[in-house]
Every structure is written in structure tokens, then in C-alpha cells.
Scaffold this motif. Sequence first.
Motif, PDB file in Angstrom:
ATOM      1  N   ILE A 184       0.807  -1.217   0.000  1.00 11.11           N
ATOM      2  CA  ILE A 184       0.000   0.000   0.000  1.00 11.11           C
ATOM      3  C   ILE A 184       0.839   1.265   0.000  1.00 11.11           C
ATOM      4  CG2 ILE A 184      -0.253   0.233   2.504  1.00 11.11           C
ATOM      5  CD1 ILE A 184      -2.983   0.732  -0.176  1.00 11.11           C
ATOM      6  N   THR A 185       2.089   1.217   0.506  1.00  5.92           N
ATOM      7  CA  THR A 185       2.939   2.414   0.503  1.00  5.92           C
ATOM      8  C   THR A 185       4.145   2.249  -0.417  1.00  5.92           C
ATOM      9  OG1 THR A 185       4.094   1.567   2.456  1.00  5.92           O
ATOM     10  CG2 THR A 185       2.275   3.102   2.834  1.00  5.92           C
ATOM     11  N   ASP A 186       4.080   1.296  -1.304  1.00  5.82           N
ATOM     12  CA  ASP A 186       5.209   1.049  -2.194  1.00  5.82           C
ATOM     13  C   ASP A 186       5.107   1.965  -3.413  1.00  5.82           C
ATOM     14  OD1 ASP A 186       6.984  -0.187  -4.207  1.00  5.82           O
ATOM     15  OD2 ASP A 186       7.205  -1.755  -2.675  1.00  5.82           O
ATOM     16  N   SER A 187       6.040   2.882  -3.536  1.00  6.75           N
ATOM     17  CA  SER A 187       6.009   3.847  -4.640  1.00  6.75           C
ATOM     18  C   SER A 187       6.285   3.184  -5.981  1.00  6.75           C
ATOM     19  CB  SER A 187       7.017   4.966  -4.377  1.00  6.75           C
ATOM     20  OG  SER A 187       8.317   4.441  -4.238  1.00  6.75           O
ATOM     21  N   THR A 188       6.983   2.050  -5.956  1.00  4.31           N
ATOM     22  CA  THR A 188       7.229   1.329  -7.215  1.00  4.31           C
ATOM     23  C   THR A 188       5.909   0.860  -7.810  1.00  4.31           C
ATOM     24  OG1 THR A 188       9.380   0.596  -6.415  1.00  4.31           O
ATOM     25  CG2 THR A 188       8.439  -0.601  -8.274  1.00  4.31           C
ATOM     26  N   VAL A 189       5.043   0.316  -6.963  1.00  2.40           N
ATOM     27  CA  VAL A 189       3.719  -0.102  -7.435  1.00  2.40           C
ATOM     28  C   VAL A 189       2.942   1.102  -7.943  1.00  2.40           C
ATOM     29  CG1 VAL A 189       1.542  -1.188  -6.764  1.00  2.40           C
ATOM     30  CG2 VAL A 189       3.693  -2.056  -5.846  1.00  2.40           C
ATOM     31  N   ALA A 190       3.049   2.232  -7.234  1.00  2.00           N
ATOM     32  CA  ALA A 190       2.336   3.438  -7.655  1.00  2.00           C
ATOM     33  C   ALA A 190       2.820   3.917  -9.022  1.00  2.00           C
ATOM     34  CB  ALA A 190       2.512   4.533  -6.610  1.00  2.00           C
ATOM     35  N   ARG A 191       4.136   3.821  -9.258  1.00  2.00           N
ATOM     36  CA  ARG A 191       4.671   4.228 -10.565  1.00  2.00           C
ATOM     37  C   ARG A 191       4.238   3.271 -11.662  1.00  2.00           C
ATOM     38  NH1 ARG A 191       9.326   5.576  -7.563  1.00  2.00           N
ATOM     39  NH2 ARG A 191      10.205   3.520  -7.992  1.00  2.00           N
ATOM     40  N   LEU A 192       4.153   1.982 -11.327  1.00  2.00           N
ATOM     41  CA  LEU A 192       3.729   1.002 -12.325  1.00  2.00           C
ATOM     42  C   LEU A 192       2.254   1.141 -12.685  1.00  2.00           C
ATOM     43  CD1 LEU A 192       5.543  -2.201 -10.977  1.00  2.00           C
ATOM     44  CD2 LEU A 192       6.103  -0.930 -13.057  1.00  2.00           C
ATOM     45  N   ASP A 193       1.482   1.731 -11.782  1.00  2.00           N
ATOM     46  CA  ASP A 193       0.038   1.879 -12.013  1.00  2.00           C
ATOM     47  C   ASP A 193      -0.232   3.071 -12.931  1.00  2.00           C
ATOM     48  OD1 ASP A 193      -2.697   1.409 -11.796  1.00  2.00           O
ATOM     49  OD2 ASP A 193      -2.892   2.612  -9.979  1.00  2.00           O
ATOM     50  N   LYS A 194       0.219   2.973 -14.155  1.00  2.00           N
ATOM     51  CA  LYS A 194       0.093   4.083 -15.101  1.00  2.00           C
ATOM     52  C   LYS A 194      -1.344   4.283 -15.562  1.00  2.00           C
ATOM     53  CE  LYS A 194       4.805   3.328 -16.822  1.00  2.00           C
ATOM     54  NZ  LYS A 194       5.640   2.982 -17.996  1.00  2.00           N
ATOM     55  N   HIS A 195      -2.149   3.246 -15.495  1.00  2.00           N
ATOM     56  CA  HIS A 195      -3.526   3.326 -15.974  1.00  2.00           C
ATOM     57  C   HIS A 195      -4.525   3.544 -14.844  1.00  2.00           C
ATOM     58  CE1 HIS A 195      -2.032   2.003 -19.875  1.00  2.00           C
ATOM     59  NE2 HIS A 195      -1.372   1.034 -19.240  1.00  2.00           N
ATOM     60  N   LYS A 196      -4.004   3.897 -13.679  1.00  2.00           N
ATOM     61  CA  LYS A 196      -4.834   4.246 -12.515  1.00  2.00           C
ATOM     62  C   LYS A 196      -5.801   3.119 -12.136  1.00  2.00           C
ATOM     63  CE  LYS A 196      -3.005   8.333 -12.244  1.00  2.00           C
ATOM     64  NZ  LYS A 196      -1.982   8.137 -13.294  1.00  2.00           N
ATOM     65  N   ILE A 197      -5.337   1.892 -12.233  1.00  2.00           N
ATOM     66  CA  ILE A 197      -6.156   0.744 -11.832  1.00  2.00           C
ATOM     67  C   ILE A 197      -6.365   0.735 -10.331  1.00  2.00           C
ATOM     68  CG2 ILE A 197      -6.198  -1.793 -11.729  1.00  2.00           C
ATOM     69  CD1 ILE A 197      -4.737  -1.758 -14.442  1.00  2.00           C
ATOM     70  N   LEU A 198      -5.336   1.157  -9.596  1.00  2.00           N
ATOM     71  CA  LEU A 198      -5.395   1.152  -8.132  1.00  2.00           C
ATOM     72  C   LEU A 198      -5.802   2.498  -7.561  1.00  2.00           C
ATOM     73  CD1 LEU A 198      -2.110  -0.842  -7.403  1.00  2.00           C
ATOM     74  CD2 LEU A 198      -4.430  -1.729  -7.610  1.00  2.00           C
ATOM     75  N   GLN A 199      -6.355   3.368  -8.388  1.00  2.00           N
ATOM     76  CA  GLN A 199      -6.716   4.709  -7.936  1.00  2.00           C
ATOM     77  C   GLN A 199      -7.716   4.631  -6.779  1.00  2.00           C
ATOM     78  OE1 GLN A 199      -8.166   7.187 -11.051  1.00  2.00           O
ATOM     79  NE2 GLN A 199      -8.473   8.973  -9.754  1.00  2.00           N
ATOM     80  N   GLY A 200      -7.436   5.408  -5.722  1.00  2.00           N
ATOM     81  CA  GLY A 200      -8.310   5.421  -4.555  1.00  2.00           C
ATOM     82  C   GLY A 200      -8.099   4.274  -3.605  1.00  2.00           C
ATOM     83  N   ALA A 201      -7.032   3.476  -3.835  1.00  2.00           N
ATOM     84  CA  ALA A 201      -6.776   2.332  -2.951  1.00  2.00           C
ATOM     85  C   ALA A 201      -6.603   2.794  -1.510  1.00  2.00           C
ATOM     86  CB  ALA A 201      -5.538   1.581  -3.417  1.00  2.00           C
ATOM     87  N   ILE A 202      -7.018   1.929  -0.601  1.00  2.00           N
ATOM     88  CA  ILE A 202      -6.882   2.231   0.825  1.00  2.00           C
ATOM     89  C   ILE A 202      -6.393   0.980   1.529  1.00  2.00           C
ATOM     90  CG2 ILE A 202      -9.271   1.613   1.416  1.00  2.00           C
ATOM     91  CD1 ILE A 202      -9.233   4.048   3.332  1.00  2.00           C
TER      92      ILE A 202
END
Length: 766
Positions: free
Chosen positions: A232-250
Amino acid sequence: MCIDFRTIQFSQSLIFAIEEINNSSSLLPGVSLGYKMYDTCSSTGMGVRMAMALANGNENSTLDEPCTKPAQVQAIIGETYSSVSMAIAQSIGPFSIPLVSISACLSDKRKYPSFLRTVPSDYYQSRAMAEMVKQFGWTWVGALRRDDDYGNNGMAAFTEAAEQLGVCLEYSLPFFRTYSQEKVLRIIQQIKSSTSRVIVAFVTSWDFEILLHVFHEYNITGYQWVGTEGWITDSTVARLDKHKILQGAIGVALAQTKVTGLKDFILDIMPLQSAGSAIFTEFWEALFNCKYTVQNESEDATVCTGQEKLSERDNAFTDLSLMPIFCNVYKGVYAVAHTLHDLLGCTQTCPTKNTNSEISFLEHLKRVRFKTKDGEDVYFDKNGDPVAKYEIINWQTVEDHHDFVTVGLYDSSFPALNRLAVKMNSIVPVSVCSESCLPGTRKAVQKGKPICCFDCIPCAEGEINAIKCERCYQDYWSNAHRNECVKKEIEFLSYEEIMGILLTAVSIIGAFMTIIIAIIFFKHKNTPIVKANNSELSFLLLFSLALCFLCSLTFIGRPSEWSCVLRHTVFGITFVLCISCVLGKTIVVLMAFRATLPGSNVMKWFGPLQQKLSVLAFTLIQVLICMLWLTTFPPFPFKNLNYFKEKIILECQLGSAIGFWAVLGYIGFLALLCFILAFLARKLPDKFNEAKFITFSMLIFCAVWITFIPAYVSSPGKFTVAVEIFAILASSFGLLFCIFLPKCYIIIMKPENNTKKQIMGKVPFK
């Protein structure tokens, strides 16, 4: 070989702690700690092999100065994966060498007695996630778990906590990076065919490197993701999420802790150059995407100068979002150092002569407690776990990237109801198997489905829905929406309603007409027609008829103890008095005819005194019946809750039904006797035959009361009382009109016929 920047960061954290301890004058003075690092490459076999090599005690020191003792491993710091940690713990467990993990979770202390961890137990992480899901109202969720001990055990704990909180799982799918394309496709189809809009992902950041590509390929979008601290706090995953699939994740993340100087030390990579030129070269080339040696001139590669600026890089190494885990490494090293310090200084209970020093070290490590230089209290509970503290992290999109925003906290040291605190202003999706039932309906679980899947069935009449359909109290009934109990309508024949007003008016009119007729008779009491009809019985009959009209008023109004007793007794006595008078008049007619026969002397046996005594005797019998009724089981006011479910009928319960029917039966007996006698005397040769009028009046009286019985039994509520009043009024008017109106007509309209000769029939009527 591929350099893992995260592993380098973990290594830097360990080196920082050891160097800080070795430079301390208060902790382990005069003692230097050494270390040996191995990369398990996430392999169980390699992890066991490296752990056994450390446990054998044949390792050389990495320090420049020689060790005063053989290199004996006191503790192992690591491993990140639960599966690898499980194998290592089982291997070194017999040697009682502590394994202090920074992120793995092995909860069974009987199988892993030497396992401790500086990361909170996944039990609390799972519990925090379940409580968070429940707080947002997501009762119908799907789950994706890593197919190893971390994912399977964590998801099992989440499922257990979720079921306790009323959250249902539509599916729980395992995933591992080595899964075949066919297995991955089945996972995708399951997610796309599901109805839940929330996915709980108990996976690691490495899993998402594969999953994000697959989700984009198969258009898995529009879902609310709930994550663990593994990603949940991994910036690598956030960078890989280019298509905003995980947008709003909690999700839940380890609470941020501060270790002064650790961040700067991790980013200071120059000391790696002295640790070994080979690894430093490989690391530098991977970090700056350059080459120190270009073997082929045609190769298009940037040459490393060694002067590259780290500040110009933005990659996994410069990302310090996993700082809480780096701090866990730091705290694990310090826990080992404080244990050694206590043992060497014997500040705690020292091992006995018969106690193995290795076992003693493990037991002391479990009881160690200290504060870091930044004031954080570090200790292990009875399970070898630290206190669970998590931050609730929400992915919020700013411009073209995700920001990790803290929106809540979870602290296991607080009471159970106060552990989770979340402030979330953004709109979150609805994910339920069935929409919440509206007020007035109840849940009916769908057959073969979890309890979160249900149909909403309207509550039955008289029930409301609070949590489940509950019956209203006795005097209450559910409203039209079945969401509130309201006071039942109370029904009785009231003076204020139209029916009550009409019946009251008719009763008063009947009594008034009776009084008018009595006045007329009184004014003409000396006329032949009044004298011929036994004026004393006539006045007594008119008095009883007036009482009959007025007694109907006792049936109107709210029933009370006195009105219930009064209405039936007054009715019974007045009607018997009335019928007794009519019966007396009938007997007088018969006796008068018998008296005209030669040699007859019957009138002396039924003179005025006998007539009065007969009326009194007949009436006293009814009085006796009423007294027996009232002394045994008298009428009483009663709330009838059974006839109408939504109404309360206030009525007079008869008390003794035998008493009521005895009163009514006695009236009927006298009326029938009177009718028979009048019928026999109807053709007597008098010009003005009283028996004819009595016959008609008794015929009406009997007809009214015969029809009264079925109407009384079948009428509901206040209409029962109305039927009884109608019978009283109808029979009273029948007696009044049939017996007295013909006489009033002659007295007022035909006074010339009011003579003795006309009455005796010696002069024909004109």
C-alpha cells in the motif's frame, strides 16, 4: 544478476545500526558487533543453506580488527518472506538461535519457538483491514491473496475477522508470480464475473508488477482496492500503475517511526565501495544505468564516471517509502545488542550453571525492553510480537501521480471498540451483495449463499423493523411503512360520532314521545277509553317504556365498570317490567271476557291488587337473576385485541354468559307467553279489542329480538352495541305505537268515539 535496490536498503539499515552500536559508549562498551550478510534470493532452499552456514560458527569476521572470540552467531536478522522464514526457523530452532524477522509472520510459537519479529502480527493487520472494510459499509468483497504462508495465513485471519463483523467474501483467489497463463486467466474471469466492487489484496509489491499488466490487458478497472502493508505504501507499485487501476486504494501500513540519521545513511552509498568493488560496480551501473567497461565499441551504453549525482535519480533506491521496515531492521539489531548488554553486565537474571547460554540468550531476548534514541519503546509480547500500530493510507491522485495520504490510525493497545479511527471525506463505492433492507422489511438469507446475500421481506402486520422484525407491544400496531409502532386506534360507540348521535337522538325522542302520551292519558284519565284499558297498568307501562328508551343511553360512551354493570341490569329489569305490564293487560282482557259469561266470578281473583302483585312478582324474578349474575361474575370493561389487529375494541365483557342469556331468555319467555295469550284473545267480541294491539306489539317485539341474536353475535366492535341499542329502541317503539297510538288517535282525533257505548260496541263506529 539483477540488483534488488530494496535489499540494498535493508542492508544499509543493518549496517547503520551496527556501526551506531559499535560507536556507542553506553551500549556494549568495549564490545564490537560483527555481521555476515546473505541474499536468499527469495529461495527456501538457499535460505536454509545460508542459515545453517551461519549456525555452524565457521564464519570470518568482516571487521578489520580480529575478534577475541570465534565468530558465533547470536541471532539472525531477516528474512522478509514468511515461507523462507518458516524453513529457516525450523532449521535453526533446535539450536535456539533467535530469528528476528523484519516483516515475516509466523504465529505458531509451538512450531517456531525461536522466532521473533519487529513487524506487528498479521492477525492485527487482518483485523484492522476487516474493521476498516466494515466501517466503510463494504459487506460484500472479493479477495486476492499471495499463494504462500503470508497470503494464505493473512487471508484466513481476515476471513475470520470479517465473518465476525458481518462482512462476506464472494471469492478468495490465490496468486503467485509463477502461475501459468491459464491459472491467471481463471482469476481474471472470476473477478470480472463477480458482483462485489471491493478487492482485498493480501499480496506483495512484487506480485503487482505482474498483476497490473494483466489487469490492464483485461480491463479490470473501477474496483476499490484494499491493501496490506506489503504494497500500500510502495512507490514502485504506484509508478507502475500508469492506468490508474489502483486509484483510490486504501489499506494499512506500518506506523511511521523516526530514526535520526538512518535516511541519510541509506542514501550514502559511497561506503559500499569499500565493502567490495564487484558489488559496488554492479550496484552503481544499475543505479545510474551506465557501464564502467564497454566491451564492444558498437555497444550503445553510457560510460560510468563515478561522479554521477544520486539526487538526479528517481528510482526504487531513492524511494524511502518503506522506511518503517528499515526501522524494523534497526530495532531488531538493537534488540539483540541490548540482550547481549544485559547478559554481559548481568543486569537481568543471569543464567544458572546448568543453563545453556544459547537458551538463556533467547529467553532474555524475549524479555528485553528498551527505548530507541528517538524515544520509541521497543519490546516483545508473550508471542514475540511488538505492539501493532498501523496507519490507514489512501491513494489520492495529484496531477499524474499517486500520493499516499494518512487518513486514520489503528492501535492494538487501545480497547477493541476504539482501535480504529478513520476520517475519509472522499466518496467510496458501494459494495454489497444485497442492498440494505428498507425500514419495515427484514432480511431473509438466500439459500446456498453467504449471510450478506439476502432478500428483503416486508415485516408482518404488527411488526416493525429496527434490527429485525420485532412485534409491537400489545396496545401498539405498526404503521403503513412498518418502521414505527403507533398507538392502536381505540374503538367504542361514542357520543361524538354520527351513529352515537343518531341513536342518542332516537332514544330521547322515544322517551319524549312516551312522556307526551303519558300526559295525554293523564289529561283524559276519566274518559272511557283510558278507564277501559286499566289506567294504572297503562301509566306503569308508559313509565317502563320511558326507562327502556333511556336505558339505551347507558350503552353509548366509553365502557367503565359502572356502565357495564348498569347497562345490562337496567335493560333486563325495565324490559321485564314493561312486558309484565303488557302481560297483565292481556290477562285482564281474557279475565274480563270470562267475567261476562253467566256464573263467572273470575275477576275477583285478578282484580287491581292481583294485577299489581303479578307485575311485581315477574319483575322481582328478573331482579333476582340480575343479582345472582352481579354477585357471581358481573360484566366488566374489556380491551378486545383479537377481533381487529390494528384496533382496540373497548367493550363490556359479559362476565357470565349464562347470566346474560338468562336475563335475555326470561324477557323472551314473558314476551312469548304474552304473545300467545294475546293471540288467543284477538277475536273476542269487543268493538275495541285490546288483545289485537297487544298481539301486533308482541309480534314486533319477538321478531326484533329473534333477529337480534344472529346480528349481535356476528357484528364487530361497536356495531355489536349498536345492534343491541337498535333492538331496544325498535321493540320499545313497537310497544309504544301498537298499544298507545290507536288510543291517542281516538282521544285526540275522534273524541266522539271516546264513549262507553262505543267502547262496549253497542254503537257502530262512524
